[in-house]
Design an enzyme around this catalytic site. Structure first.
Site, short mmCIF file in Angstrom:
data_model
loop_
_atom_site.label_atom_id
_atom_site.label_comp_id
_atom_site.label_asym_id
_atom_site.label_seq_id
_atom_site.Cartn_x
_atom_site.Cartn_y
_atom_site.Cartn_z
N CYS A 99 0.87 -1.19 0.00
CA CYS A 99 0.00 0.00 0.00
C CYS A 99 0.89 1.23 0.00
CB CYS A 99 -0.93 0.00 1.21
SG CYS A 99 -1.87 -1.53 1.42
N ALA A 100 1.66 1.40 -1.07
CA ALA A 100 2.74 2.39 -1.08
C ALA A 100 2.25 3.82 -1.07
CB ALA A 100 3.64 2.15 -2.29
N ASP A 102 0.13 0.11 -5.21
CA ASP A 102 -1.06 0.61 -4.53
C ASP A 102 -2.26 0.34 -5.43
OD1 ASP A 102 -1.50 2.68 -1.99
OD2 ASP A 102 -3.10 2.77 -3.48
N ASP A 134 1.00 -1.10 4.88
CA ASP A 134 0.64 0.16 5.54
C ASP A 134 -0.84 0.36 5.25
OD1 ASP A 134 0.55 2.59 6.75
OD2 ASP A 134 1.87 3.62 5.34
N GLY A 187 4.50 7.02 -1.43
CA GLY A 187 5.86 6.49 -1.36
C GLY A 187 6.68 6.84 -0.15
N GLY A 188 6.10 7.42 0.88
CA GLY A 188 6.88 7.81 2.05
C GLY A 188 7.66 6.67 2.68
N LYS A 189 7.01 5.53 2.88
CA LYS A 189 7.70 4.40 3.50
C LYS A 189 8.59 3.68 2.49
CE LYS A 189 4.59 3.79 7.37
NZ LYS A 189 3.72 4.94 7.06
N CYS A 222 -1.97 3.83 10.94
CA CYS A 222 -1.86 5.09 11.69
C CYS A 222 -3.13 5.25 12.53
CB CYS A 222 -1.62 6.28 10.78
SG CYS A 222 -2.84 6.50 9.46
#
Length: 428
Positions: free
Chosen positions: A238-239, A262, A306, A242-244, A359
């Site tokens: 679940c990109a 994603d 994520d 692209g933060g992670k 989160c």
């Protein structure tokens, strides 16, 4: 604009938010377009007033005896910003753009004692979530709510592929950056009081050159806990933007392979420019086409999920969503999360690691999801999170972070981060 005009504008924006049911960011933008005389400092102050009002909506309403936009904004001015009813009335009398003078009842709200108010009023949590939050945090749930109602810091992750923390700190010295307390490549700038503006770091030369990314320290921590190693084959299922993926690439030293995927093509759109700016060479973007990941089944060392969630951990940054969350939306997210865990398991090879991240601070999206998955998939086992923490962050895990189900839960009160959950599972 002076304070009276800013208060009047905040009341107008908050009224727009509540009557038209639109996001705060959209309402603030519309107000700025319609009032071009307002400078950047004015817009920042008005935004702070509106967001502060929403962060502590129930406690401010309890103090003022009303949850009207006017009552909430006046409560922020007196209870958060240090104004008094006398100072406000004096300022209002001298300003033609000011709200009406405070009544005696409104003035009393400045010093209202909430020590005997309801737990919901004290916690600033939605009432229907109280049983869930008490299950998550026990007797600390009210204190967790109070911390969740504060302002967030601005956190950055130094891109180890291009820079060092010292280099970035020097570049941003004008903003007085500080090393993050936990994340080894984290830098933080605490929020200021009243009308303080958040630094616009994305205009800095270092950002343009890919030296750092804006990323909450909690997000950095869970990305580190994913434990990606040089040479591994990793799927970021679940990109999103692209933060992670960027954090994983830095951890892996650009060695091995990351597949960034994603289900929503529009969420993936920013990832291409971000990968280029950050100097990432070991990431391959897989768009949501039929069969896009079929060649990866049973082959990967690590799959990071994520998961889409209610976002309860980000309520400091998006307080309007706190009051829009419904049981129906929570149930929808739970269904999506359960399906993603099953999907992720398909791609792991024996001995591979499934990294589940949200989160969220709700057990329904966290421990409960893992318990249900393990019950249906006996071929997986929980990895010791305290051990994983020591390996990833080179320090002992702070007390109280490990949940009853074996994951970890970060919160503003516990770690001074956004709320995040992380659980690691090994495929036996």
């Amino acid at each position: 604009m002076r304070l009276p005009g800013r208060l009047a504008a905040a009341i107008e924006v908050l009224t727009d938010v509540e009557t038209r049911h639109r996001p705060v960011s959209e309402a603030l933008k519309a107000w700025g377009i319609n009032n071009r005389f307002a400078g950047a400092g004015d817009r920042a102050a008005i935004g702070n007033l509106v967001y502060d009002a929403l962060r502590r909506r129930t406690s401010h309403a309890a103090a003022m005896g009303s949850d009207s936009p006017r009552a909430l904004v006046l409560a922020v001015a007196m209870r958060d910003w240090g104004e008094t009813s006398e100072s406000l009335n004096a300022a209002f009398a001298a300003d033609t753009h000011a709200p009406a003078a405070l009544s005696d009842d409104e003035a009393a709200g400045a010093t209202a004692d909430l020590s005997t108010a309801s737990p919901i009023a004290q916690s600033d949590f939605p009432e229907w979530l109280a049983p869930s939050l008490e299950r998550a945090f026990g007797a600390d749930w009210i204190a967790e709510g109070r911390a969740m109602a504060g302002r967030p810091s601005l956190d950055l992750r130094v891109n180890a592929l291009k820079a060092t923390p010292e280099k970035v700190m020097k570049s941003l010295a004008r903003f007085s950056p500080q090393p993050a307390a936990i994340a080894p490549f984290g830098i933080t700038m605490p929020s200021g009081p009243r009308d303080a503006r958040t630094p616009n770091v994305t205009t800095d030369e270092g950002y343009q050159k890919g030296w750092f990314e804006v990323q909450d320290q909690g997000s950095q921590i869970v990305a580190a806990l994913a434990g990606a190693r040089e040479g591994e084959q990793v799927l970021d299922l679940c990109a999103g933007a692209g933060g992670k993926t960027l954090a994983l690439a830095a951890t892996m030293g650009n060695k091995g392979q990351i597949f960034a995927h994603d289900s929503d093509r529009s969420r993936l759109a920013p990832i291409y420019d971000r990968l280029k700016r950050n100097g990432v060479r070991n990431a391959q973007v897989r768009s949501p086409n039929p069969g896009a990941l079929d060649d990866l089944v049973g082959k990967l060392d690590r799959v990071v999920v994520d998961a889409p969630c209610t976002g309860t951990g980000t309520w400091r940054r998006r307080p309007d969503t706190k009051w829009k969350l419904t049981p129906e939306l929570l149930a929808q997210r739970q269904s999506e999360q359960a399906a993603l865990l099953v999907e992720a398991a398909r791609y792991l090879k024996p001995g591979g690691t499934l990294v589940y991240i949200t989160c969220s601070i709700l057990p329904e999206e966290n421990d409960d999801q893992i318990a249900a998955f393990l019950k249906a998939n006996p071929g997986f086992e929980t990895i010791d999170m305290a051990k994983a923490w020591r390996q990833a962050l080179i320090t002992d895990i702070p007390p109280g972070l490990v949940t009853s189900g074996g994951g970890i839960c970060l919160t503003p009160r516990r770690t001074n981060t956004d709320g995040f959950y992380c659980h690691l599972l090994r495929k036996v």
